[in-house]
Write a protein that holds these residues in place. Structure first.
Motif, PDB file in Angstrom:
ATOM      1  N   ASP A  40     -48.333  40.893  28.994  1.00  0.00           N
ATOM      2  CA  ASP A  40     -47.125  41.312  28.285  1.00  0.00           C
ATOM      3  C   ASP A  40     -46.187  40.113  28.024  1.00  0.00           C
ATOM      4  O   ASP A  40     -44.978  40.198  28.188  1.00  0.00           O
ATOM      5  N   MET A  41     -46.812  38.990  27.639  1.00  0.00           N
ATOM      6  CA  MET A  41     -46.074  37.765  27.311  1.00  0.00           C
ATOM      7  C   MET A  41     -46.663  37.185  26.020  1.00  0.00           C
ATOM      8  O   MET A  41     -47.419  36.221  26.051  1.00  0.00           O
ATOM      9  N   PRO A  42     -46.368  37.802  24.875  1.00  0.00           N
ATOM     10  CA  PRO A  42     -46.989  37.340  23.626  1.00  0.00           C
ATOM     11  C   PRO A  42     -46.708  35.867  23.352  1.00  0.00           C
ATOM     12  O   PRO A  42     -45.601  35.385  23.577  1.00  0.00           O
ATOM     13  N   LEU A  43     -47.744  35.157  22.891  1.00  0.00           N
ATOM     14  CA  LEU A  43     -47.618  33.751  22.510  1.00  0.00           C
ATOM     15  C   LEU A  43     -47.359  33.664  21.016  1.00  0.00           C
ATOM     16  O   LEU A  43     -47.798  34.526  20.246  1.00  0.00           O
ATOM     17  N   GLU A  44     -46.694  32.609  20.600  1.00  0.00           N
ATOM     18  CA  GLU A  44     -46.554  32.350  19.167  1.00  0.00           C
ATOM     19  C   GLU A  44     -47.919  31.941  18.642  1.00  0.00           C
ATOM     20  O   GLU A  44     -48.672  31.248  19.314  1.00  0.00           O
ATOM     21  N   ALA A  45     -48.242  32.346  17.440  1.00  0.00           N
ATOM     22  CA  ALA A  45     -49.555  32.042  16.872  1.00  0.00           C
ATOM     23  C   ALA A  45     -49.540  30.770  16.036  1.00  0.00           C
ATOM     24  O   ALA A  45     -50.423  30.536  15.234  1.00  0.00           O
ATOM     25  N   ASN A  46     -48.525  29.916  16.220  1.00  0.00           N
ATOM     26  CA  ASN A  46     -48.418  28.678  15.446  1.00  0.00           C
ATOM     27  C   ASN A  46     -49.016  27.507  16.219  1.00  0.00           C
ATOM     28  O   ASN A  46     -48.346  26.523  16.492  1.00  0.00           O
ATOM     29  N   PHE A  47     -50.276  27.607  16.573  1.00  0.00           N
ATOM     30  CA  PHE A  47     -50.927  26.566  17.346  1.00  0.00           C
ATOM     31  C   PHE A  47     -51.368  25.432  16.426  1.00  0.00           C
ATOM     32  O   PHE A  47     -51.800  25.660  15.302  1.00  0.00           O
ATOM     33  N   GLN A  48     -51.288  24.215  16.939  1.00  0.00           N
ATOM     34  CA  GLN A  48     -51.783  23.033  16.241  1.00  0.00           C
ATOM     35  C   GLN A  48     -52.930  22.472  17.075  1.00  0.00           C
ATOM     36  O   GLN A  48     -52.704  21.807  18.073  1.00  0.00           O
ATOM     37  N   PHE A  49     -54.162  22.780  16.658  1.00  0.00           N
ATOM     38  CA  PHE A  49     -55.307  22.293  17.423  1.00  0.00           C
ATOM     39  C   PHE A  49     -56.408  21.888  16.461  1.00  0.00           C
ATOM     40  O   PHE A  49     -56.400  22.254  15.290  1.00  0.00           O
ATOM     41  N   ILE A  50     -57.319  21.114  16.965  1.00  0.00           N
ATOM     42  CA  ILE A  50     -58.443  20.666  16.145  1.00  0.00           C
ATOM     43  C   ILE A  50     -59.410  21.831  15.993  1.00  0.00           C
ATOM     44  O   ILE A  50     -59.883  22.393  16.982  1.00  0.00           O
ATOM     45  N   GLY A  51     -59.678  22.181  14.757  1.00  0.00           N
ATOM     46  CA  GLY A  51     -60.595  23.285  14.500  1.00  0.00           C
ATOM     47  C   GLY A  51     -62.039  22.829  14.579  1.00  0.00           C
ATOM     48  O   GLY A  51     -62.374  21.700  14.230  1.00  0.00           O
ATOM     49  N   ALA A  52     -62.883  23.706  15.062  1.00  0.00           N
ATOM     50  CA  ALA A  52     -64.319  23.410  15.110  1.00  0.00           C
ATOM     51  C   ALA A  52     -64.858  23.382  13.695  1.00  0.00           C
ATOM     52  O   ALA A  52     -64.407  24.115  12.820  1.00  0.00           O
ATOM     53  N   LYS A  53     -65.823  22.527  13.466  1.00  0.00           N
ATOM     54  CA  LYS A  53     -66.396  22.399  12.127  1.00  0.00           C
ATOM     55  C   LYS A  53     -67.448  23.470  11.899  1.00  0.00           C
ATOM     56  O   LYS A  53     -68.292  23.716  12.751  1.00  0.00           O
TER      57      LYS A  53
END
Length: 153
Positions: A40-53
């Protein structure tokens, strides 16, 4: 874990573990579910991560001989449909919806109505299917003329 650790974990999956894009997406979805529904602790969905190819895959294409072997094993309407699909580039749904008025024998064309993306287009009519397509039309025309002679129609 906070948002920074989640971003680092997702980057780690792609860069170190070399997981597929779908695996990385599944991990992100699982983490978001855990935080929102369980903790019950929603995270923001604005993540900056390296996407898998995503892997680039070449399409599997049959050779002319393989196509001919497949078509040689077909008979009747199925064979005509297969020849239409191969010779004109029609999609299966387009071939199924094909009507007599969409075939222009004189120009060797097929008018594809409401194809992919609700688009109309013109494609070629393979010569090999011209006679098999004309035969039933001739039979129907003869039947119609007989009906007219007998007072029906």
């Amino acid at each position: 874990m906070g948002e920074n650790e989640v971003q680092e974990f997702l980057t780690y999956l792609a860069s170190e573990r070399k997981v597929s894009a779908s695996t990385q997406n599944q991990a992100l979805s699982a983490i978001l579910f855990l935080y929102k529904e369980v903790l019950d602790m929603p995270l923001e969905a604005n993540f900056q991560f390296i996407g898998a190819k995503k892997p680039k895959r070449l399409p599997v294409v049959l050779s002319k001989q393989e196509v001919q072997q497949v078509l040689d094993r077909m008979v009747g309407t199925t064979k005509i449909m297969g020849q239409l699909l191969y010779g004109s580039g029609l999609r299966i749904s387009e071939a199924i919806r094909l009507r007599v008025q969409n075939i222009v024998f004189g120009k060797g064309q097929i008018l594809v109505r409401d194809g992919k993306g609700a688009q109309d287009r013109i494609t070629m009519l393979p010569e090999i299917v011209v006679e098999p397509l004309k035969e039933p039309l001739i039979r129907v025309q003869d039947l119609h003329e007989q009906d007219l002679e007998n007072g029906y129609g």
